[in-house]
Each structure stands twice: as C-alpha cells, then as structure tokens.
Design an enzyme around this catalytic site. Sequence first.
Site, mmCIF file in Angstrom:
data_model
loop_
_atom_site.group_PDB
_atom_site.id
_atom_site.type_symbol
_atom_site.label_atom_id
_atom_site.label_comp_id
_atom_site.label_asym_id
_atom_site.label_seq_id
_atom_site.Cartn_x
_atom_site.Cartn_y
_atom_site.Cartn_z
ATOM 1 N N CYS B 29 0.840 -1.188 0.000
ATOM 2 C CA CYS B 29 0.000 0.000 0.000
ATOM 3 C C CYS B 29 0.877 1.241 0.000
ATOM 4 C CB CYS B 29 -0.848 0.012 1.241
ATOM 5 S SG CYS B 29 -1.618 1.609 1.540
ATOM 6 N N PRO B 30 0.603 2.281 -0.682
ATOM 7 C CA PRO B 30 -0.639 2.487 -1.446
ATOM 8 C C PRO B 30 -0.511 2.146 -2.927
ATOM 9 C CG PRO B 30 0.540 4.541 -1.292
ATOM 10 C CD PRO B 30 1.417 3.510 -0.642
#
Lengths: 365, 94
Positions: B29-30
């Site tokens: 992430c992200p």
Amino acid sequence: MSDTPVDTPPATAIPVDRPHPVRALGLLSGGLDSILATRLLTSQGIEVECVNFHTGFCIQSHTAAIRNPKPGAPPPRHDALHAAELLGVRLHLVDISQEYVRIVTNPKHGYGRNLNPCLDCKIFMVQKAWEMKERLGFHFLFTGEVVGERPMSQRRDTMPLIQREAGVGGWLLRPLSALTLPETEPEKRGWVDRQALQGITGRSRKPQMALARQFGITDYPSPAGGCCFLTDEGYSRRLQDLWDHRGGVKEYTLDDILLLKAGRHLRLHPGCKVIVGRDQGENNFLGGFKKGRLLLRAKGIPGPVALVEGEAAEELLELACRLVARFGKGRDAEQVTMEIESDQGRRTRQVTPLSAEEIPKTWYL
Amino acid sequence: MVSLGETSPDEPSPPPRPHRQVDARNLLCPMPILRAEAAIAEMAPGEILALLATDPGLERDLPAWCRVNHHTLITIRRQGRELTGWVRKEKIGP
Ligand code: SF4
C-alpha cells in the site's frame, strides 16, 4: 513578528465575485490536522477535494503490516483514504515518488533532525497541488499546517517561504492557524469566513483534540505514529549508510527505500550488507526482492530469510551465512546447512554459526 | 453487494469480464490503489477494472477508494494470499 510579504500571482482566472461553488483543494495526509482543516472549510459550504502525495517514504499502517499481523487485528488501512471517506470528500492519490528523489537527495533548504527535507518537501507538494488546482479548476489551496507545530516547515518564518517559493502567493490558506496569519486572498474576497477559522499555534495537540470533539470526529490516527520514514532516526541512518557505500552518490531506487523499511540491517564490509527478516511477514517480504541479490536461509531448520546486497566474495559469503545461521534455531549447532539462492540457481554451504561475541555492534545499522 | 471469501467452484455469479486488468501483486500500500487510480483515469465510464493484489489492506482500501471516488465495487474475491477486486468506473469518476 511580521510575515515576509508574498508575491500574489495575477488572479486573472479567478472571478472577484464569490464563485458558486467556491472550490478548494487541500493536502490531506489523513492525520488530525488535515482532517480538521478540511472540516473547517466543508462546514462553511466550500466544495473541497483533497490530494494525497505518495513520496515512497510514507508510513502507512500497511508498511507496518509487513511484520506478522497481531491476531484478530483488523486489516491495515490507508489513512488519507479513510479520512476522505469520513469527511465525504473526493481524494486524488498522486504518486510523486520519482520526482521526489531530487527533493530527498538535494534539498535546497537542507534536512531536519534526520534526513527529512521538510521545507523542500512542503514547497514541492504545494507546487504540485497548485498545478492540479489550475488543471482541475479549484479556487485556492489549503493545508492542515499549524504555526509552531513542527521545527522546520511549520514555523512562523518558514510558512510564508513555502507559499513564496511554491509561487502560490496568497492562495494558500491554513485554516487551523489562519487567525494568526495574514489574510489570504479567499479570505479577503469573502469567499471564506475568516471568523469561522482557527488561531491554533504550537505543539500542544489539545486545541485540535477539542475541535475534533466539537466536530464529532473520533476516528483519526495517533499523532505519535508519524507519517514519514525520513523523520525516523534508524531509517535515516540506514539511508545515509546506503549513500555512503555507493561512493557517496546520493541516489536510490524505490526497491532500496522499501528494503530499508524491513528487517535487521547489518553491514559486514563496506561493500556488503545483510538484511535479516525478523518474522515470517518480513521473511515473505524480503523474498520478494531476491532478484539481483543473494537470498540465504538455513536448510531444514527454522530460521530467518536474509538478503545479501553488494559484493559476495567467498569469505564474505561465508561470514554472511554464519551470521544468518546465528539468527535461526540452529544457532547452537556445530554446523548448519545454509541454502544460497541467486539468479543463477541454488547451492548449499556448511557453516558454523557465529557466536554472539563474534557479531560486532558496529555492524548494526 | 461486496462478497469477500475464497472463490469456490459453485460461486453463484462469476465476476464480469474486465476491460482492463492491473497486476499489483507483491506491492505494498498504497501502490495497488495508485495503480488502480492511474488505470481507471484512462478508462471510459461503465468499463470494468480488475485489480490483483496481495496487500491485505486492499480489503479495506478498495471499498473506501470506490466510495470516495464514486466508483462501483462489484466484488472482491480472495484466493489464498491473492485478492482480486472488480470495479466499474462510474460517470462521475475521474
Ligand atoms: S515529514 Fe516527510 S512528508 Fe512530512 S514534510 Fe517532512 S519530509 Fe515531507
């Protein structure tokens, strides 16, 4: 103390009459300050969208989740995304990690306590946001900055410098500290009700927490968590070590900076570093970076996965194998079989694990 | 409605055929959401994106991203460590 005057860009594209709706673009990290700044504007009926920039150094709970998750813990989440949802605003997620390399490696205004180039970083982000404002038709920018909250980029004397160097003049509003700052263009034009903004200054979080209660906002990340690896002492030390051992050339790849986030890092030799996983989560993570590196693990005995970066002359490889054997369940065995995986294939090596005394403290980064 | 669980051979409604597939496996992430955002920006309303990822955060982030950007999350399915999310780009999207 008076603020440095800022150049205001020509407002040719901005109507003097109040536009309907007034549209603002905000920088949203997902922390309490940016949540409150957004809410202060949406509660005035201003149409707000936000942007969150990915620098490559952001600490999301996902990064922390490289390690084994705590049993029963909810899956990690992206703070800015969830803040945007809470606020009911649209969020633009923008990857600036490639361009950000020059900010980290060559900051005009230098670093903070660690390798955090906060002032250059803020200027760069505001510039990027300004480009988006122009492209997407917003009327002004805002941030959750608070005067005096941070030692580098949120000082009364450096905050005007940000808007000046970013070339945004009076079109950058800081709703949380607005009452202590000169009026911005949207305030002067009556597009934003200045009296409904705040005059918060300083490092205490109490006024923000009180405001959050007033707005009924309870779900926000702890400020102690930090949001950027560059402010972390250990991380900065490892990044500096990386530069020092690449002939002093300040550069990095995205893999480099990701790898600095996980494992124990030990430098055995100027040209050779070993990264040892601390749990299964990190072992899996390190395994994803084996291309172009050596991957070591004990055969038939539980223990960590390790990556070897740099030179792997036979005597160094022997040392690296002995080191990694030390971190596994075979640490007290006479001999441990280590598996060495490279892009060319796998081989094994019998080694005696290092004793605790044979690992100098200076190896640890 | 969003379904989340192991894909089984008798899954009642197979997910639709995507117009575009983004492989964000092994990215943290992200990055999976950033890849989805970049891909969907180039797609037409009504088209379907399939996003493959291994970051467990996708289970929370993809629904949130869809709600924030007014896309429709058709389903998220899990197969071992891998998650696949199907998203339909709506008119008010980017
Ligand atoms: S803490 Fe990191 S992200 Fe925040 S301003 Fe400083 S360098 Fe930029």
